[in-house]
Design a protein around this motif. Structure first.
Motif, short mmCIF file in Angstrom:
data_model
loop_
_atom_site.label_atom_id
_atom_site.label_comp_id
_atom_site.label_asym_id
_atom_site.label_seq_id
_atom_site.Cartn_x
_atom_site.Cartn_y
_atom_site.Cartn_z
N LEU A 70 2.05 7.99 2.67
CA LEU A 70 2.26 6.97 1.64
C LEU A 70 3.51 6.15 1.93
CD1 LEU A 70 1.33 9.00 -1.57
CD2 LEU A 70 0.10 7.03 -0.62
N ARG A 71 4.40 6.69 2.73
CA ARG A 71 5.61 5.97 3.10
C ARG A 71 5.37 5.04 4.28
NH1 ARG A 71 10.81 9.67 3.97
NH2 ARG A 71 10.04 9.64 6.10
N TYR A 94 9.35 20.10 1.79
CA TYR A 94 8.22 20.72 1.10
C TYR A 94 8.51 20.87 -0.39
CZ TYR A 94 6.22 21.95 5.63
OH TYR A 94 5.68 21.91 6.90
N ASP A 95 7.47 20.70 -1.20
CA ASP A 95 7.58 20.91 -2.64
C ASP A 95 7.58 22.42 -2.90
OD1 ASP A 95 7.21 21.22 -5.38
OD2 ASP A 95 5.80 19.55 -5.55
N PRO A 127 -3.81 7.74 3.90
CA PRO A 127 -3.62 8.66 2.78
C PRO A 127 -4.94 9.08 2.14
CG PRO A 127 -2.01 6.88 2.67
CD PRO A 127 -2.98 6.52 3.75
N LEU A 151 0.85 13.92 2.83
CA LEU A 151 0.44 12.77 2.02
C LEU A 151 1.63 11.89 1.68
CD1 LEU A 151 -1.83 11.32 0.59
CD2 LEU A 151 -1.51 12.83 -1.38
N ARG A 152 2.76 12.50 1.32
CA ARG A 152 3.95 11.71 1.02
C ARG A 152 4.45 10.99 2.27
NH1 ARG A 152 7.99 15.26 -0.53
NH2 ARG A 152 6.74 17.15 -0.40
N ARG A 181 3.53 8.06 -8.93
CA ARG A 181 4.29 7.24 -8.00
C ARG A 181 3.47 6.11 -7.38
NH1 ARG A 181 6.55 12.39 -6.66
NH2 ARG A 181 5.19 12.66 -4.85
N ASP A 232 0.54 18.20 0.66
CA ASP A 232 1.41 17.40 -0.20
C ASP A 232 2.48 16.68 0.63
OD1 ASP A 232 2.70 16.83 -2.98
OD2 ASP A 232 4.31 17.76 -1.81
N LEU A 233 3.09 17.39 1.60
CA LEU A 233 4.10 16.77 2.45
C LEU A 233 3.49 15.68 3.32
CD1 LEU A 233 7.05 16.80 3.52
CD2 LEU A 233 6.25 18.42 5.27
N LEU A 243 2.16 12.68 -7.70
CA LEU A 243 1.76 11.63 -6.76
C LEU A 243 1.13 10.45 -7.49
CD1 LEU A 243 0.24 13.77 -3.88
CD2 LEU A 243 2.25 12.32 -3.72
N LEU A 281 12.35 13.92 3.68
CA LEU A 281 11.23 14.58 3.03
C LEU A 281 11.28 16.09 3.28
CD1 LEU A 281 8.14 12.25 3.71
CD2 LEU A 281 9.48 12.48 1.61
#
Length: 421
Positions: free
Chosen positions: A205-206, A187-188, A154, A201-202, A249, A198-199, A246, A185
């Motif tokens: 992070l998972r 897209y924002d 990340p 990275l999430r 979280r 952003d996608l 982010l 998951l």
């Protein structure tokens, strides 16, 4: 490198399009040319009125693997991609923008690498190309050799290159992603710029595993209408809000390195927001506000000067047409291991550049970026004489002419230049 046998090889290619008719046919052609043919292309058109819908419907009529989703009013690339993701059936997902081009062997090679590495996602380098002059050769990974393949963290995804550093943020990459890894998951949809990063990275992070590969198989078109090169206060404010989400979280004490990169990225975005605010104040003739900004942050003056200089050096009206008109400006002969030298056939004019075999072309991003740079600076003609040259020529879509010096046996379809039929 053989494609693995077995079931579950379907790849869903996700493409969002808004007013992309000018470049859409080239993007579609690069999908149709893929050597891995177990794919579906889902194009989510986002309220286009420029002839895109007719182009897409024609493509779908000619190939049942092409599916078109229509939306009446523009909703943004993130929302369009989410609509395509919702109906995708593939075990793997690939993103291709409607103004970009994929090398015809891209999907096959990414799939082989992903299964060999046991990866949840794999990404290749992206070569920048344009039909207007680029300042320098560009790729996402940069010209310096890297130890690839490698798994990224990340923190790697968040890292922002320092000023003057070659390469770009990893948020630009277009990975092949295992559908099971992506899960729910999406897209924002508040983001217009940076929704990819952003996608990813999430996803990281998972705990999912994303690997970078040495190949360069994605051609990234730079042009004035590209969203990736345009900013606004609303775009940057949305990016800052997503970054704060982010941060909220994360367990700070467990992610010190990530937190440091988040803070650095926050400062970068805040500087961009200050500059966009200054530009807006000047455009709207709010001079008192602009002067107040400059007094609080004098560094804004140098940023403004750099932007003004870049615009002054940019292409003038008609410059692109003049560049394409003179097809004799430069000739480059691509010489692969099995290709005959053009000097032996009497076609001796032009530079000779050695290119590797298709399966050995990793870590040659600097070469492909240089060829694309040449094509942007002046009319470029490429010739090739074997499969290696053909594979290399596919990476220079802005070349005016591309021709074989002799019959070539290749698994790839023949590459074509801008002015070739």
């Amino acid at each position: 490198m053989q494609e693995p046998a077995g079931q579950g090889r379907l790849i869903s290619i996700i493409m969002a399009n808004h007013q992309g008719a000018r470049y859409l046919r080239a993007a579609l052609a690069s999908v149709l040319a893929q050597t891995h043919d177990d794919w579906e292309l889902i194009v989510a058109d986002d309220g286009s009125s420029d002839g895109s819908v007719e182009i897409l419907q024609d493509a779908a009529a000619q190939d049942a693997r092409v599916r078109v989703l229509l939306w009446d009013t523009p909703s943004g690339p993130a929302a369009a991609r989410n609509r395509a993701l919702a109906v995708a059936q593939g075990a793997w997902l690939a993103i291709c923008d409607s103004d970009d081009i994929m090398h015809p062997d891209r999907l096959r090679r990414l799939l082989v690498a992903a299964e060999r590495l046991g990866a949840d996602a794999v990404a290749d380098d992206m070569i920048h190309f344009a039909t207007e002059p680029m300042a320098a050769p560009r790729s996402v990974f940069g010209p310096e050799p890297q130890e690839l393949p490698r798994q990224i963290s990340p923190a790697d995804m968040l890292r922002v290159p320092e000023p003057g550093e070659a390469g770009a943020q990893l948020g630009y990459i277009k990975p092949l992603i295992r559908r099971e890894a992506l899960g729910a998951l999406s897209y924002d949809e508040t983001l217009t710029i940076g929704e990819d990063q952003d996608l990813y990275l999430r996803l990281l992070l998972r705990g999912e595993r994303l690997w970078l590969l040495p190949e360069a198989l994605y051609l990234y078109r730079r042009h004035p209408q590209s969203l990736s090169h345009r900013s606004s206060r609303a775009h940057i404010e949305a990016s800052l809000a997503a970054l704060e989400g982010l941060s909220d979280r994360l367990e700070f004490d467990q992610h010190t390195e990530i937190t440091n990169f988040l803070n650095h990225r926050r400062r970068v975005l805040q500087r961009r927001l200050s500059f966009e605010t200054l530009a807006e104040n000047l455009k709207e003739r709010r001079l008192a506000s602009a002067v107040g900004q400059v007094l609080r942050d004098p560094s804004l003056v140098s940023q403004l000067a750099r932007v003004a200089l870049a615009k002054a050096r940019g292409p003038k009206p008609g410059q692109e047409a003049e560049r394409a008109f003179d097809a004799s400006a430069e000739v480059v002969h691509l010489i692969g291991p099995d290709g005959a030298s053009p000097a032996l056939s009497g076609d001796s004019a032009g530079a000779r550049i050695a290119v590797p075999m298709p399966e050995e072309d990793g870590s040659h991003s600097a070469l492909w970026a240089d060829l694309c740079h040449r094509a942007s600076r002046g009319a470029l003609t490429l010739t090739y004489g074997d499969a290696a040259g053909s594979s290399a020529a596919w990476r220079v879509p802005a070349a005016v002419h591309i021709r074989a010096r002799e019959p070539v046996a290749s698994d790839l379809p023949p590459p074509k230049g801008q002015r070739d039929g």
